[in-house]
Write an enzyme that holds these catalytic residues in place. Structure first.
Site, PDB file in Angstrom:
ATOM      1  N   LYS A 201      -4.507  -0.248 -12.066  1.00  0.00           N
ATOM      2  CA  LYS A 201      -5.132   1.073 -12.147  1.00  0.00           C
ATOM      3  C   LYS A 201      -4.279   2.016 -13.004  1.00  0.00           C
ATOM      4  O   LYS A 201      -4.796   2.669 -13.913  1.00  0.00           O
ATOM      5  CB  LYS A 201      -5.254   1.601 -10.702  1.00  0.00           C
ATOM      6  CG  LYS A 201      -6.067   2.818 -10.511  1.00  0.00           C
ATOM      7  CD  LYS A 201      -6.537   2.906  -9.065  1.00  0.00           C
ATOM      8  CE  LYS A 201      -5.508   3.461  -8.096  1.00  0.00           C
ATOM      9  NZ  LYS A 201      -5.209   4.884  -8.306  1.00  0.00           N
ATOM     10  N   SER A 202      -2.966   2.054 -12.742  1.00  0.00           N
ATOM     11  CA  SER A 202      -2.089   2.955 -13.503  1.00  0.00           C
ATOM     12  C   SER A 202      -2.146   2.645 -14.993  1.00  0.00           C
ATOM     13  O   SER A 202      -2.217   3.550 -15.833  1.00  0.00           O
ATOM     14  CB  SER A 202      -0.631   2.762 -13.075  1.00  0.00           C
ATOM     15  OG  SER A 202      -0.385   3.372 -11.866  1.00  0.00           O
TER      16      SER A 202
ATOM     17  N   ARG B  56      -3.793   4.840 -18.333  1.00  0.00           N
ATOM     18  CA  ARG B  56      -2.980   5.159 -19.505  1.00  0.00           C
ATOM     19  C   ARG B  56      -3.584   4.571 -20.773  1.00  0.00           C
ATOM     20  O   ARG B  56      -3.589   5.203 -21.832  1.00  0.00           O
ATOM     21  CB  ARG B  56      -1.538   4.662 -19.296  1.00  0.00           C
ATOM     22  CG  ARG B  56      -0.795   5.535 -18.273  1.00  0.00           C
ATOM     23  CD  ARG B  56       0.418   4.836 -17.716  1.00  0.00           C
ATOM     24  NE  ARG B  56       1.249   5.708 -16.894  1.00  0.00           N
ATOM     25  CZ  ARG B  56       0.986   6.059 -15.628  1.00  0.00           C
ATOM     26  NH1 ARG B  56      -0.116   5.612 -15.029  1.00  0.00           N
ATOM     27  NH2 ARG B  56       1.815   6.846 -14.962  1.00  0.00           N
TER      28      ARG B  56
ATOM     29  N   GLY C 102      -5.464  11.284  -8.780  1.00  0.00           N
ATOM     30  CA  GLY C 102      -4.288  12.096  -9.104  1.00  0.00           C
ATOM     31  C   GLY C 102      -3.765  11.794 -10.499  1.00  0.00           C
ATOM     32  O   GLY C 102      -3.323  12.694 -11.221  1.00  0.00           O
TER      33      GLY C 102
ATOM     34  N   GLN D 102       3.592  10.392 -12.217  1.00  0.00           N
ATOM     35  CA  GLN D 102       2.540  11.295 -12.701  1.00  0.00           C
ATOM     36  C   GLN D 102       3.159  12.551 -13.298  1.00  0.00           C
ATOM     37  O   GLN D 102       2.730  13.025 -14.352  1.00  0.00           O
ATOM     38  CB  GLN D 102       1.583  11.638 -11.552  1.00  0.00           C
ATOM     39  CG  GLN D 102       0.780  10.418 -11.114  1.00  0.00           C
ATOM     40  CD  GLN D 102      -0.110  10.672  -9.918  1.00  0.00           C
ATOM     41  OE1 GLN D 102      -0.047  11.744  -9.304  1.00  0.00           O
ATOM     42  NE2 GLN D 102      -0.930   9.697  -9.575  1.00  0.00           N
TER      43      GLN D 102
ATOM     44  N   ASP E 201       2.970   2.953  -3.285  1.00  0.00           N
ATOM     45  CA  ASP E 201       1.576   2.735  -2.871  1.00  0.00           C
ATOM     46  C   ASP E 201       1.440   1.598  -1.855  1.00  0.00           C
ATOM     47  O   ASP E 201       0.340   1.342  -1.353  1.00  0.00           O
ATOM     48  CB  ASP E 201       0.707   2.440  -4.098  1.00  0.00           C
ATOM     49  CG  ASP E 201       0.563   3.676  -4.976  1.00  0.00           C
ATOM     50  OD1 ASP E 201       0.677   4.798  -4.442  1.00  0.00           O
ATOM     51  OD2 ASP E 201       0.355   3.525  -6.196  1.00  0.00           O
TER      52      ASP E 201
ATOM     53  N   ARG F 119      -6.253   2.897   0.072  1.00  0.00           N
ATOM     54  CA  ARG F 119      -5.179   2.012   0.572  1.00  0.00           C
ATOM     55  C   ARG F 119      -5.121   2.017   2.109  1.00  0.00           C
ATOM     56  O   ARG F 119      -4.715   1.026   2.708  1.00  0.00           O
ATOM     57  CB  ARG F 119      -3.834   2.398  -0.046  1.00  0.00           C
ATOM     58  CG  ARG F 119      -3.895   2.325  -1.580  1.00  0.00           C
ATOM     59  CD  ARG F 119      -2.579   2.103  -2.237  1.00  0.00           C
ATOM     60  NE  ARG F 119      -2.651   2.453  -3.646  1.00  0.00           N
ATOM     61  CZ  ARG F 119      -3.125   1.665  -4.609  1.00  0.00           C
ATOM     62  NH1 ARG F 119      -3.568   0.464  -4.324  1.00  0.00           N
ATOM     63  NH2 ARG F 119      -3.166   2.070  -5.865  1.00  0.00           N
TER      64      ARG F 119
HETATM   65  C1  S3P Z   1       0.785   6.649 -10.268  1.00  0.00           C
HETATM   66  C2  S3P Z   1       1.983   7.036  -9.775  1.00  0.00           C
HETATM   67  C3  S3P Z   1       2.303   7.062  -8.345  1.00  0.00           C
HETATM   68  C4  S3P Z   1       1.268   6.363  -7.486  1.00  0.00           C
HETATM   69  C5  S3P Z   1      -0.117   6.591  -7.936  1.00  0.00           C
HETATM   70  C6  S3P Z   1      -0.303   6.212  -9.392  1.00  0.00           C
HETATM   71  C7  S3P Z   1       0.591   6.657 -11.724  1.00  0.00           C
HETATM   72  O1  S3P Z   1       2.418   8.395  -7.964  1.00  0.00           O
HETATM   73  O2  S3P Z   1       1.406   6.734  -6.137  1.00  0.00           O
HETATM   74  O3  S3P Z   1      -1.018   5.829  -7.149  1.00  0.00           O
HETATM   75  O4  S3P Z   1      -0.391   6.065 -12.209  1.00  0.00           O
HETATM   76  O5  S3P Z   1       1.415   7.259 -12.413  1.00  0.00           O
HETATM   77  P1  S3P Z   1       3.760   9.221  -8.245  1.00  0.00           P
HETATM   78  O6  S3P Z   1       4.723   8.327  -8.990  1.00  0.00           O
HETATM   79  O7  S3P Z   1       3.351  10.366  -9.059  1.00  0.00           O
HETATM   80  O8  S3P Z   1       4.278   9.543  -6.892  1.00  0.00           O
END
Ligand code: S3P
Length: 430
Positions: free
Chosen positions: A25-26, A30, A96, A171, A316, A390
């Site tokens: 997902k991350s 991106r 987020g 993030q 996570d 989750r």
């Molecule tokens: C994410 C970073 C994490 C994670 C989120 C996805 C990202 O949060 O918990 O599910 O894609 O950068 P943080 O690193 O901001 O705490």
């Protein structure tokens, strides 16, 4: 039972088989965002179709980006003409990553826009990105004294910044680095502990002027180039199966093509330390990210202490680690994890409340959890998901090892990252 209530029947067979989990997902977020910063089309393969990443695509489309699916998971992103002022409010849904990274990108683009999200996202902290972006000269306003979405932005030219982040957050780091990509001068972000570095790796892959040195990252204005991007499987989705395989008697599973970026593999280290039998196979590098297959066998687990240094690498995975801890001999202590209170739900409270209903011996701490194992979980109860995918999946795995069926309300939140979750489990226990 309402439509969204899922019944979970305890499993009486081992999990066996080879399979893949959805794309990371991350990295998918991106890939779509960074491809939109390239002035040529970019091909992305194995993109995540969870609703969070679809939120990113719809935000980009509203900004004028052309998105063309070539097949189910591969798409071409084309933003040759650059972003345009959106005609409506941009909706990041539950994501987020979408709202925080897009805030950093849009702060440096010369038009007006408003970003918002669902009920859960509108409760999450935004000041952590807004205040450093303002230091860079950004025009940003937000609800509740600039702390919560909706966020409105009047983009303008920004100045580089030297930022010492109080939180280890990918993030936050990424939002500032992305603003730095279109700023005058150099931008540096330093974190207390290194968070996931997918932004740094992908920007480097696309020829950005970026350098990582331990917990410090430096970026300068850069022109990104078009290169094909392939997304690996999501280790955070694999985590539910790593734990299920380790705690369901006689299981043996192999999860193929999973991202093994060292800033994400804390779950493997934690489970190995708890005594789980885990092996990495076929390790390789693709698009600047490590990838490989993970084999896990059922094992007798023992309790461990988890503290702040490793938290960003398992941020996570803590809800599902808590489920594993109920099956580990001894007292597992999780501390230094207060960031969990700011996720899709307050995950410390959610995990405590729901595992307690199942009869776990669990204590809530301000910054973590204490879990005494090993406990036979008891069923016959209804669990909640708190708008949090989750928590939904952790509850489901806990239900598989309970002594009688459970129900989970609003299980549809699973679709945020893993629509195929129950389908895969059914095949593995067939
Ligand atoms: C994410 C970073 C994490 C994670 C989120 C996805 C990202 O949060 O918990 O599910 O894609 O950068 P943080 O690193 O901001 O705490």
């Amino acid at each position: 039972m309402n439509n969204n209530t899922k019944k979970v029947t305890p499993i009486n067979k081992p999990l066996k088989g080879n399979f893949k989990v959805p794309s990371d997902k991350s990295i998918s977020h991106r890939a779509a965002m960074f491809a939109s910063l390239v002035h040529e089309p970019v091909l992305i393969s194995n993109f995540s179709l969870g609703s969070d990443c679809l939120s990113t695509l719809s935000v980009l489309e509203a900004l004028g980006v052309k998105i063309e699916f070539q097949s189910k998971n591969s798409l071409i992103i084309n933003n040759k003409e650059g972003f345009k002022e959106p005609k409506n409010i941009l909706d990041a849904g539950n994501s987020g990553t979408t709202i925080r990274l897009m805030t950093g990108i849009l702060a440096g683009h010369d038009f007006y826009c408003v970003l918002t999200g669902d009920e859960s996202l509108r409760k999450r902290p935004m000041a952590r990105v807004i205040s450093p972006l303002k230091e860079m000269g950004a025009n940003i306003w937000a609800r509740d004294n600039d702390t919560k979405a909706p966020v409105s932005i009047k983009g303008r030219k920004l100045q580089g910044i030297n930022y010492n982040s109080p939180v280890a957050s990918a993030q936050v780091k990424s939002s500032i680095l992305l603003a730095g990509l279109h700023s005058e001068g150099i931008t540096t972000v330093k974190e207390p502990v290194k968070s996931r570095d997918h932004t740094e790796r992908m920007l480097e892959y696309l020829n950005a002027n970026i350098m990582e040195q331990g917990t410090k990252v430096t970026i300068g204005a850069s022109e990104l180039v078009s290169k094909p991007i392939t997304i690996p499987g999501d280790i955070s989705s694999a985590a539910f199966f790593l734990v299920a395989g380790a705690i369901i008697a006689d299981s043996e599973i192999i999860i193929q093509d999973v991202g093994l970026n060292p800033t994400r593999t804390g779950i493997i280290d934690v489970l190995k330390q708890m005594g789980a039998e885990i092996e990495i196979l076929n390790q390789r590098v693709d698009c600047n990210e490590e990838i490989g297959d993970i084999k896990v066998n059922y094992s007798n687990l023992k309790a461990i202490t988890i503290d702040s240094e490793i938290i960003p690498r398992i941020i996570d995975e803590i809800p599902i680690i808590a489920v594993a801890a109920t099956q580990a001999e001894g007292t597992t202590i999780i501390k230094g994890a207060e960031e969990l209170r700011h996720k899709e739900s307050d995950r410390i409270k959610a995990v405590y409340t729901e595992l307690k209903k199942l009869g776990a011996e669990i204590e809530e701490q301000p910054d973590g959890l204490i879990i005494h194992g090993k406990t036979k979980l008891k069923g016959g109860c209804t669990l909640e998901t708190y708008h949090d995918h989750r928590i939904a999946m952790s509850a489901y795995i806990a239900g598989l090892i309970a002594d009688s069926p459970i129900e989970i309300n609003e299980f549809h939140w699973v679709n945020i990252s893993f629509p195929e979750f129950t389908g895969i489990l059914d095949k593995l226990s067939f």
